[in-house]
Motif scaffolding. Structure first.
Motif, mmCIF file in Angstrom:
data_model
loop_
_atom_site.group_PDB
_atom_site.id
_atom_site.type_symbol
_atom_site.label_atom_id
_atom_site.label_comp_id
_atom_site.label_asym_id
_atom_site.label_seq_id
_atom_site.Cartn_x
_atom_site.Cartn_y
_atom_site.Cartn_z
ATOM 1 N N UNK A 86 0.824 -1.211 0.000
ATOM 2 C CA UNK A 86 0.000 0.000 0.000
ATOM 3 C C UNK A 86 0.857 1.259 0.000
ATOM 4 N N UNK A 87 1.943 1.257 0.756
ATOM 5 C CA UNK A 87 2.790 2.457 0.805
ATOM 6 C C UNK A 87 3.492 2.714 -0.528
ATOM 7 N N UNK A 88 3.669 1.661 -1.324
ATOM 8 C CA UNK A 88 4.291 1.842 -2.645
ATOM 9 C C UNK A 88 3.310 2.382 -3.659
ATOM 10 N N UNK A 89 2.081 1.951 -3.555
ATOM 11 C CA UNK A 89 1.177 2.152 -4.673
ATOM 12 C C UNK A 89 0.011 3.084 -4.411
ATOM 13 N N UNK A 90 -0.495 3.132 -3.193
ATOM 14 C CA UNK A 90 -1.775 3.813 -3.012
ATOM 15 C C UNK A 90 -1.797 4.834 -1.895
ATOM 16 N N UNK A 102 10.755 4.432 -0.668
ATOM 17 C CA UNK A 102 10.200 3.093 -0.495
ATOM 18 C C UNK A 102 10.869 2.204 -1.543
ATOM 19 N N UNK B 96 13.708 11.790 -2.687
ATOM 20 C CA UNK B 96 12.707 11.484 -1.680
ATOM 21 C C UNK B 96 12.910 12.388 -0.460
ATOM 22 N N UNK B 101 8.553 11.074 -4.651
ATOM 23 C CA UNK B 101 8.830 9.711 -5.092
ATOM 24 C C UNK B 101 9.566 9.733 -6.430
ATOM 25 N N UNK B 129 -8.444 5.530 -9.275
ATOM 26 C CA UNK B 129 -7.954 5.891 -7.942
ATOM 27 C C UNK B 129 -6.731 6.803 -8.022
ATOM 28 N N UNK B 132 -4.911 8.654 -5.325
ATOM 29 C CA UNK B 132 -4.234 7.880 -4.278
ATOM 30 C C UNK B 132 -2.819 7.490 -4.695
ATOM 31 N N UNK B 133 -2.416 7.987 -5.830
ATOM 32 C CA UNK B 133 -1.136 7.571 -6.411
ATOM 33 C C UNK B 133 -0.307 8.812 -6.692
ATOM 34 N N UNK D 231 -4.697 13.200 0.453
ATOM 35 C CA UNK D 231 -4.371 11.771 0.593
ATOM 36 C C UNK D 231 -2.941 11.600 1.088
#
Lengths: 353, 353, 353, 353
Positions: A86-90, A102, B96, B101, B129, B132-133, D231
């Motif tokens: 989840x921390x990588x993607x969303x 990450x 980072x 990212x 989504x 969220x990215x 988010x």
């Protein structure tokens, strides 16, 4: 429209909500220093088998992840996660937003292995230019994973051992922990998780609460001054009692586990129907998330009545999707979906035979 | 020990150093607001074919990358880079650390394609989504790449076009730009790079200067207040003149290109010897970095006399290594290395025939 | 135009530059792992009276401050500084950019007292809401201060004692340390500073080097993995040797102290002239920065021949300005300025009698 | 113990809670994309007098402040706040944690003036070294302030005008906005605030909600991609509906203003008693926070029955404290406190006559 697209479509389990109503006008201190939070923390400590942990209640998962990880790492250190984590993607770069990379490990089932962690660690320390590379320091796993799979006790213990040997923190994201701890084949429990991990959280948002995650921290370095960091990251709820009250309702008599088991049973009904209809799966999972591969035609028709999540194209004409059950899923809805899947697949199979 | 392990083993090209000595006692304003910096910037503007750019002089590459990228991005935006890109692999999480990212694209030759960029962009905007990215916003490339390969004019133009269509910044890391612009087969020049990119830097540290990178910014949003951000990130050199003086020496009469071509010629000598000796290469490169695959036995012996960089194991008994030439490489050293490679490989081949 | 506006108007002291020229073509490893850096660090360790410190060479002061402070603090911790401190006022928010607040203490002379530090610490721990407040953890001082004043041995020892009692780091910014250690009345030396501080840096940029600061770290927690953090913040110079060579030249036979004393003598000449001319001072300082208050009319005339820094309005018709000398100031220039001040003030006084 | 120590000692206003109960089992999309949030936003837009704003619902005030401010600023820019502002003093360095300095303006009443803002702006742009200084870009005010005072329409309009002229954002923290908009003498309303500010939030946590703040953003640059940043900072509530439902209950028929006015009336009762008892005040405030100065002896006795917040020592024997009322304060409790104050002060006055 009946929603199977996620596990947070409703409010709270009625028992949780009742408790909020009952305590509504009681005056308490703010910021989680009330009786309810203390009692809920005490119960969680009992379930975890030790007093020597801190329990903090936060509002959401991304908030919990970014607060814990930023509290644990020095500037040059990074978190290691499955690429699907989840921390990588969303989380919209939430971890990076606190300054930390990450590092992604490839994974087909959402899990990472002790061997992969050791390899990453050794690759780092053996690289003569390692000072030029972000230093792996915290291993992030989720249980169940984003793909619904779970770690076995043995797998978690091996991960734990490797992390200790390599000087890495092990942190478990338990956004759906209830579903993992009550699924078929599971041999993990809170005590084992506490023994194995430096920190983890017990998810409330997706398992019966309006919102809230109970973060358990064992490692003493991370525990120090942790409330400052919750505050700084915007996670210290003024009426912290709301979190204490909810976790009290969830844990004082096992409600959390009961409703989690229910969700898994509902998922099993749907899974069974899918298997009988001859559907393949992106991955086999024992928890509340099911990832079947269905003909796009069938999906379109199902979509008129049920909400699900598109996951990925499988091939020309088929897609993998996610059906999610929860503590709130009604058996009649699970059966209705199952029946419709069976019917539609029968017709589709006949047409495409 | 003769060093071929990198391109920054010596100080500065003598002409650059002479200029520093000559101007040493001249009094100037600080922080890059001196005559030398102004003159050097003017020359670079001429070479880039436009006045409508800003030129800033920074000390090092990681500093330049993190300053530019953090100036360009809003908090939720990320940089897209080849997985082998310097910002992904060898800057200790510097990007980072500024909150952003780095999204990695797989690449076998260190380059990324217009098609891959478009795919990443579309995957993002089409994902329901996507909030969220982390949002891809800046494409980071290097020329030559970390693997010594170069972009063609056509490739860069295609990348530029895709970036404009998708609303992405294109940023080129030119730590070794001189070697790229003077290598066999190159059809790029500073004018084309300026047309194609929103920002790029001309590397001095690895091409004749004691230190220093000339950052060219074309995009007006990034240009705004950029000196504040250089200062904030610790990159505003008090005696900024040192940078101006060096780039003046490098660019006022083409020294930069001449010494770069020299390094490539030295690399070609070594490459030729390796090919004649029957060695394979990790990748075929026309610039100053060569990545041959050699028997470990031969490498060990070579290592007694020459420094090189270990890159990766190729198979049981062979490794890929990097030989690097530079503006400072003496032809006699390149020939000595070539001869030794030929001799040792002849013996090794005979023994292993 | 003769520049007295700062102490970085020229390049390097000729002895420093000679050494760079002499070593220019020697091949060394990169990133500060060369012989010159090792030797320079060893000399500094001897001067500091202990082997149990780490010495790192960075390029500039802001870079050094932000790297050290971000390495020392956890996310919720802040640095405490005089309101006039460089990190508060003249680094474009560099410390905040790494995530940390700078808490300002009022100060009229640029210094902060042990008592003020203790008060801040107690105010924090005694505040029942302290988890809602950034936690003071590192005390930043500079010597000489931004106002040219210096700490006495007793003052520094008291600060050190308070910091240890309160669990605070003490960090000294020595951008102009040479001028402080050689001024009239000074009773500090590198050994005492090392005993008192957890970290400090010896400034080269303003004291004879082209650039460069030698950062001494005593505290073991900050020392851990420090090179990663230098790299991440963009401060790891590829040709680190340039720093080693310069500090070697400055410290192997006391050049640093000799040229610092020279600057102070030059400042004393100017100070004497100002005092004789009846000028007041913003503050009395024994080092290379002088802050006289002069009639605006005189300042305008002086400005035709000499560069100085405007500091602040003193009253209608007068301003405080800064005259700065350095290792590079020629006695003839100091005397010329002094004479011109005397002459112009005599005329002005006559006119305004 | 009756709590007057803050305005978040209870849960939610019963009407708000009822609405959560009523909608509990309705299935909705997550993350604030449900009907309730849309409806609540629409109502707020009507109250603000324009469709051309975005309304986002976040959980808490610190979270809202850090998300908005980090979305608005480029890396080198800072927020300007009264020294007593919440972001300066009580958010554990949350703004700095996102990379930005908070520049403090002195203020005795918690407010800042248009003149002070202009002065700060001019001081910055006129400073020749301004690139070395964090750039003021956003003015943070709160209404009511942390000291319970409120801005007049004229004051806010002047601030707004100065901010526009100087290119600064104006952002208003309305954690207690209801209490400000319904207090005696107030001439502000949501329309005027919307006209004057680039962004502001309407506080729910302290005014009848379980939790939640409605953030209104007018400036188009800040609005862009704002949900990504919510988010990323951990503020996007999975069950965002909970926020929509609560704000709907608060705003659809004016509940918010009614309960705010109630709190102010309760405060007026206590204030009147204090004045009649001859107490001084730290500051005169028309809202729900009262800051009387009382004898320590009296405070100790009051503390046996009522919770209040210690604010600061006034003199030997007296302290300033805060009494806070809220939507939940019962008139009988306000009267009981008032009576006890009157009685105790009468006795104390007699004793100390």
């Amino acid at each position: 429209m009946i929603r199977f697209n996620n596990d947070y479509s409703e409010g709270a389990h009625p028992s949780v909500l009742d408790r909020l109503v009952d305590t509504n006008m009681v005056q308490t201190p703010g910021y989680g220093e009330d009786e309810y939070c203390l009692m809920a923390a005490d119960i969680i400590k009992v379930l975890c088998g030790t007093e020597d942990i801190d329990v903090h209640f936060l509002v959401g998962g991304t908030q919990t992840n970014l607060t814990l990880i930023s509290a644990a790492l020095r500037p040059h250190q990074c978190a290691v996660s499955a690429a699907s984590g989840h921390i990588s993607t969303h989380e919209s770069g939430a971890i990076e937003s606190t300054g930390h990379k990450v590092m992604e490990l490839p994974s087909t089932d959402g899990k990472i292995t002790a061997e992969a962690v050791r390899k990453v660690h050794l690759a780092h320390v053996n690289d003569v230019t390692h000072e030029h590379i972000a230093q792996p320091k915290l291993v992030y796993i989720s249980n169940p994973t984003e793909l619904g799979t779970v770690y076995s006790k043995k797998e978690l213990q091996e991960l734990s051992e490797v992390c200790r040997e390599c000087g890495l923190y092990l942190y478990l994201d338990g956004a759906r922990l209830g579903y993992g701890l009550t699924c078929e084949g599971n041999d993990l429990d809170l005590k084992t998780i506490t023994e194995c991990c430096d920190a983890f959280y017990i998810g409330g948002t997706k398992v019966g609460a309006l919102f809230g995650e109970a973060l358990v921290i064992k490692d003493k370095r991370i525990r120090e001054d942790f409330r400052y960091i919750i505050k700084q990251k915007g996670g210290l709820l003024a009426k912290g009692r709301l979190l204490g009250v909810q976790f009290l309702a969830l844990f004082e008599d096992g409600l959390y586990f009961g409703i989690s088991a229910h969700a898994n049973r509902m998922a099993a009904i749907i899974k069974e129907a899918l298997k009988e209809a001859g559907c393949g799966f992106l991955i086999d999972t024992p928890t509340n998330q099911q990832f079947p591969i269905l003909p796009d035609e069938v999906l379109e028709k199902l979509g008129e009545k049920y909400a699900y999540s598109f996951w990925q194209k499988a091939d020309e004409g088929h897609s993998a999707v996610r059906f999610c059950t929860s503590w709130a899923t009604r058996e009649e809805d699970a059966r209705s979906l199952s029946d419709d899947i069976s019917d539609m697949m029968r017709i589709w199979n006949a047409k495409n035979a």
